[in-house]
Design an enzyme around this catalytic site. Structure first.
Site, PDB file in Angstrom:
ATOM      1  CD  GLU A 200      36.907  32.516  34.975  1.00 26.28           C
ATOM      2  OE1 GLU A 200      37.890  32.565  34.238  1.00 26.28           O
ATOM      3  OE2 GLU A 200      36.840  33.084  36.087  1.00 26.28           O
TER       4      GLU A 200
ATOM      5  CB  CYS B 142      36.224  35.506  39.532  1.00 23.71           C
ATOM      6  SG  CYS B 142      37.336  34.152  39.266  1.00 23.71           S
TER       7      CYS B 142
ATOM      8  CB  THR C 257      44.562  28.233  43.359  1.00 21.61           C
ATOM      9  OG1 THR C 257      45.054  28.430  42.021  1.00 21.61           O
ATOM     10  CG2 THR C 257      45.638  28.624  44.330  1.00 21.61           C
TER      11      THR C 257
ATOM     12  CB  SER D 295      46.773  37.491  39.213  1.00 22.24           C
ATOM     13  OG  SER D 295      47.112  36.446  40.105  1.00 22.24           O
TER      14      SER D 295
ATOM     15  CG  HIS E 204      37.418  36.574  43.864  1.00 23.38           C
ATOM     16  ND1 HIS E 204      36.741  35.414  43.559  1.00 23.38           N
ATOM     17  CD2 HIS E 204      38.586  36.519  43.162  1.00 23.38           C
ATOM     18  CE1 HIS E 204      37.458  34.701  42.704  1.00 23.38           C
ATOM     19  NE2 HIS E 204      38.581  35.344  42.451  1.00 23.38           N
TER      20      HIS E 204
ATOM     21  CE  LYS F 116      49.954  37.406  51.255  1.00 21.20           C
ATOM     22  NZ  LYS F 116      50.892  37.226  50.171  1.00 21.20           N
TER      23      LYS F 116
ATOM     24  CG  ASN G 194      39.104  30.337  42.345  1.00 21.59           C
ATOM     25  OD1 ASN G 194      37.978  30.812  42.555  1.00 21.59           O
ATOM     26  ND2 ASN G 194      40.027  30.985  41.659  1.00 21.59           N
TER      27      ASN G 194
ATOM     28  CB  SER H 285      41.613  37.749  36.032  1.00 18.43           C
ATOM     29  OG  SER H 285      42.253  37.383  37.225  1.00 18.43           O
TER      30      SER H 285
HETATM   31  P1  HMG Z   1      53.022  29.787  44.562  1.00 18.51           P
HETATM   32  O1  HMG Z   1      54.062  29.228  43.703  1.00 18.51           O
HETATM   33  O2  HMG Z   1      52.269  28.840  45.460  1.00 18.51           O
HETATM   34  O3  HMG Z   1      53.580  31.051  45.391  1.00 18.51           O
HETATM   35  O4  HMG Z   1      51.961  30.504  43.693  1.00 18.51           O
HETATM   36  P2  HMG Z   1      54.536  31.232  46.630  1.00 18.51           P
HETATM   37  O5  HMG Z   1      55.800  30.480  46.443  1.00 18.51           O
HETATM   38  O6  HMG Z   1      54.609  32.720  46.805  1.00 18.51           O
HETATM   39  O7  HMG Z   1      53.789  30.591  47.905  1.00 18.51           O
HETATM   40  C1  HMG Z   1      52.512  30.953  48.294  1.00 18.51           C
HETATM   41  C2  HMG Z   1      52.518  31.287  49.772  1.00 18.51           C
HETATM   42  O8  HMG Z   1      52.964  30.148  50.513  1.00 18.51           O
HETATM   43  C3  HMG Z   1      53.481  32.415  50.151  1.00 18.51           C
HETATM   44  O9  HMG Z   1      52.816  33.138  51.196  1.00 18.51           O
HETATM   45  C4  HMG Z   1      54.680  31.675  50.719  1.00 18.51           C
HETATM   46  O10 HMG Z   1      55.449  32.461  51.638  1.00 18.51           O
HETATM   47  C5  HMG Z   1      53.983  30.543  51.437  1.00 18.51           C
HETATM   48  P3  HMG Z   1      52.921  34.756  51.222  1.00 18.51           P
HETATM   49  O11 HMG Z   1      54.343  35.083  51.334  1.00 18.51           O
HETATM   50  O12 HMG Z   1      52.328  35.229  49.926  1.00 18.51           O
HETATM   51  O13 HMG Z   1      52.093  35.127  52.418  1.00 18.51           O
HETATM   52  N1  HMG Z   1      54.848  29.386  51.689  1.00 18.51           N
HETATM   53  C6  HMG Z   1      54.838  28.696  52.826  1.00 18.51           C
HETATM   54  N2  HMG Z   1      54.147  28.859  53.977  1.00 18.51           N
HETATM   55  C7  HMG Z   1      54.377  27.941  54.981  1.00 18.51           C
HETATM   56  N3  HMG Z   1      55.266  26.930  54.896  1.00 18.51           N
HETATM   57  C8  HMG Z   1      55.989  26.738  53.741  1.00 18.51           C
HETATM   58  C9  HMG Z   1      55.797  27.655  52.668  1.00 18.51           C
HETATM   59  N4  HMG Z   1      56.325  27.750  51.427  1.00 18.51           N
HETATM   60  C10 HMG Z   1      55.731  28.828  50.836  1.00 18.51           C
HETATM   61  N5  HMG Z   1      56.856  25.733  53.691  1.00 18.51           N
HETATM   62  C11 HMG Z   1      50.011  31.740  43.151  1.00 18.51           C
HETATM   63  C12 HMG Z   1      50.878  31.242  44.267  1.00 18.51           C
HETATM   64  C13 HMG Z   1      48.852  32.507  43.718  1.00 18.51           C
HETATM   65  C14 HMG Z   1      50.825  32.656  42.247  1.00 18.51           C
HETATM   66  C15 HMG Z   1      49.529  30.508  42.339  1.00 18.51           C
HETATM   67  O14 HMG Z   1      48.805  29.642  43.163  1.00 18.51           O
HETATM   68  C16 HMG Z   1      48.674  30.896  41.172  1.00 18.51           C
HETATM   69  O15 HMG Z   1      49.159  31.285  40.121  1.00 18.51           O
HETATM   70  N6  HMG Z   1      47.313  30.782  41.336  1.00 18.51           N
HETATM   71  C17 HMG Z   1      46.373  31.178  40.293  1.00 18.51           C
HETATM   72  C18 HMG Z   1      46.193  32.681  40.209  1.00 18.51           C
HETATM   73  C19 HMG Z   1      45.445  33.257  41.382  1.00 18.51           C
HETATM   74  O16 HMG Z   1      44.767  32.569  42.118  1.00 18.51           O
HETATM   75  N7  HMG Z   1      45.515  34.585  41.540  1.00 18.51           N
HETATM   76  C20 HMG Z   1      44.776  35.283  42.555  1.00 18.51           C
HETATM   77  C21 HMG Z   1      44.425  36.715  42.137  1.00 18.51           C
HETATM   78  S1  HMG Z   1      43.624  36.760  40.561  1.00 18.51           S
HETATM   79  C22 HMG Z   1      41.992  36.273  40.911  1.00 18.51           C
HETATM   80  O17 HMG Z   1      41.600  36.255  42.026  1.00 18.51           O
HETATM   81  C23 HMG Z   1      41.143  35.881  39.754  1.00 18.51           C
HETATM   82  C24 HMG Z   1      40.960  34.395  39.560  1.00 18.51           C
HETATM   83  O18 HMG Z   1      40.056  33.867  40.490  1.00 18.51           O
HETATM   84  C25 HMG Z   1      40.500  34.120  38.126  1.00 18.51           C
HETATM   85  C26 HMG Z   1      39.313  34.895  37.610  1.00 18.51           C
HETATM   86  O19 HMG Z   1      39.043  36.018  37.922  1.00 18.51           O
HETATM   87  O20 HMG Z   1      38.664  34.297  36.744  1.00 18.51           O
HETATM   88  C27 HMG Z   1      42.249  33.632  39.738  1.00 18.51           C
END
Ligand code: HMG
Length: 390
Positions: free
Chosen positions: A79, A111, A152, A201, A233, A242, A276, A309
């Site tokens: 992609e 992906c 990521t 997502s 993935h 998870k 990733n 996605s």
């Molecule tokens: P974020 O702002 O890092 O989210 O965005 P957050 O605030 O929820 O924090 C992430 C985790 O860190 C959470 O864990 C927090 O609790 C923890 P969870 O509650 O979920 O278990 N955390 C901490 N842990 C320890 N000490 C601390 C602390 N603070 C927070 N101090 C998000 C995360 C995934 C939204 C962002 O990184 C993002 O947008 N990434 C891109 C999208 C993505 O990867 N999506 C995955 C599914 S879609 C997919 O797989 C397809 C893809 O590969 C693309 C394709 O297909 O082409 C992406």
């Protein structure tokens, strides 16, 4: 006839960004990345490394002259396309010196597409058992400076040679896909970085996993107890964890639950150091599992959850074949330590550099470190690739 993965090659960029450095610069608690996402480092590609150089490098590391003469189809799943018309596979076909009477094509669905490519390759071999198909998954995951997705990102490629009587993994023809028209992550043609509904997502990923796996078990009369490992993935390893917890069957004997968890932990080791790599990340998980797990033996079954996605998901399975370890490298974790560590300021410059074309459509580049192949220049709007040391 047994058909499956005969060889696996891997390539990533020569530069790395440590998550702790990124956390410090962004004013984030480092534990958020190391524990919240389970990520330690991200591979960062310079402008002279792209899906062509990474894809060709991954394949070149495993192909013999005999393979190059037998391959009659090259598929690049990506992609991070470099051209709207010409397929990346055509460039790769040339760089690898594959015999001319071959089909070369590019596939896309976020992906997921490398999984569709594998199935296409399997069906092709079923009809033409003497031939071999080269499936390459290559991507550069780039979300943008200071975005939630920045932590990521990543860059890399996995190459898989598909053949009859494979040496690593026999693919089972029981596959089940699911399609849902959703906007969780997409990149319109005019944007160099994706638009992402991050939390949405992650929910879709987990729900597609649960619903596809439930239906898969029903349709094919199987269950987690039949498998030694489950590869996911890996957009970031914590999400896969998870997913693993979601499908875990607590009624299984404790030793099997422990074996599955131990193998899950091995499957994320490379991804934790690379980030990733989109289409390749599921297969990077497989490579990490096979090169680091001590408890797998021939005959063990592995299940796979592919997610792209948009969204398309698929569950498929495979069986390890006799002597599979002879076709792998020992753990590559040491080699990953040889990448050059970038400061955050250098990462910001290097990862987001764009070609500056003159009025004739020419551009030259700094001589960055790459693997065996590099983008040398752009000449008259044509990308020119070659061996990195030429
Ligand atoms: P974020 O702002 O890092 O989210 O965005 P957050 O605030 O929820 O924090 C992430 C985790 O860190 C959470 O864990 C927090 O609790 C923890 P969870 O509650 O979920 O278990 N955390 C901490 N842990 C320890 N000490 C601390 C602390 N603070 C927070 N101090 C998000 C995360 C995934 C939204 C962002 O990184 C993002 O947008 N990434 C891109 C999208 C993505 O990867 N999506 C995955 C599914 S879609 C997919 O797989 C397809 C893809 O590969 C693309 C394709 O297909 O082409 C992406």
């Amino acid at each position: 006839m047994k058909i499956g993965i005969d060889k696996m090659g891997f390539a990533t960029s020569q530069y790395v960004l440590q998550m702790n450095d990124l956390a410090q610069r962004r004013g984030v608690d480092p534990d958020k990345f190391s524990k919240g996402l389970l990520l330690n480092a991200l591979s960062i590609a310079p402008i002279t490394d792209d899906i062509i150089t990474l894809g060709a490098s991954a394949a070149d590391s495993v192909l013999t002259e005999e393979d190059r003469a037998a391959i009659d189809m090259v598929i690049v799943a990506t992609e991070s396309s470099i051209d709207q018309s010409k397929a990346a596979a055509v460039y790769v076909h040339n760089l690898l010196g594959i015999q001319p009477f071959a089909r070369s094509v590019e596939m896309k669905e976020a992906c997921y597409s490398a999984t569709a490519a594998l199935d296409y390759a399997r069906l092709h071999i079923e009809k033409h058992p003497q031939s071999k198909v080269l499936v390459i998954a290559a991507d550069i995951a780039k979300y943008g400076i200071g975005t939630p997705g920045e932590s990521t990102q990543g860059a890399g490629s996995i190459a898989m040679l598909i053949s009859a009587e494979p040496h690593i993994l026999e693919l089972n023809d029981n596959t089940l896909a699911q399609t849902r028209d959703i906007m969780d992550f997409w990149r319109p043609n005019y944007s160099t970085t994706p638009f992402v509904n991050g939390m949405y997502s992650t929910k879709q990923y987990l729900d597609m996993l649960k619903t596809t796996w439930t239906e898969y078990q029903k349709r094919f009369g199987t269950s987690l107890a039949d498998f030694s490992a489950f590869c996911f993935h890996l957009p970031f390893p914590k999400l896969a964890l998870k997913g693993f917890n979601k499908i875990m069957d607590k009624s299984l004997p404790t030793d099997l639950q422990e074996k599955l968890k131990e193998n899950f932990d091995k499957s994320i080791l490379y991804s934790q150091q690379i980030g990733n790599i989109y289409t390749g990340s599921l297969f990077l998980g497989l490579l990490s599992l096979l090169e680091n797990s001590q408890n797998l033996v021939a005959g063990d079954k592995i299940a796979f959850f592919s997610y792209g996605s948009g969204a398309v998901a698929e569950i498929f399975t495979g069986k390890l074949v006799n002597g599979f370890r002879d076709y792998l490298q020992p753990s590559r974790l040491e080699a990953l330590k040889e990448r050059t560590v970038l400061s955050v300021a250098d990462y910001e410059k290097l990862f987001f550099e764009e070609a500056e074309l003159d009025e004739k459509g020419n551009a030259t580049f700094t001589d960055y470190k790459t693997g065996p192949f590099a983008l040398k220049e752009i000449c008259d709007h044509q990308r020119i690739y070659g061996k990195s040391n030429d």
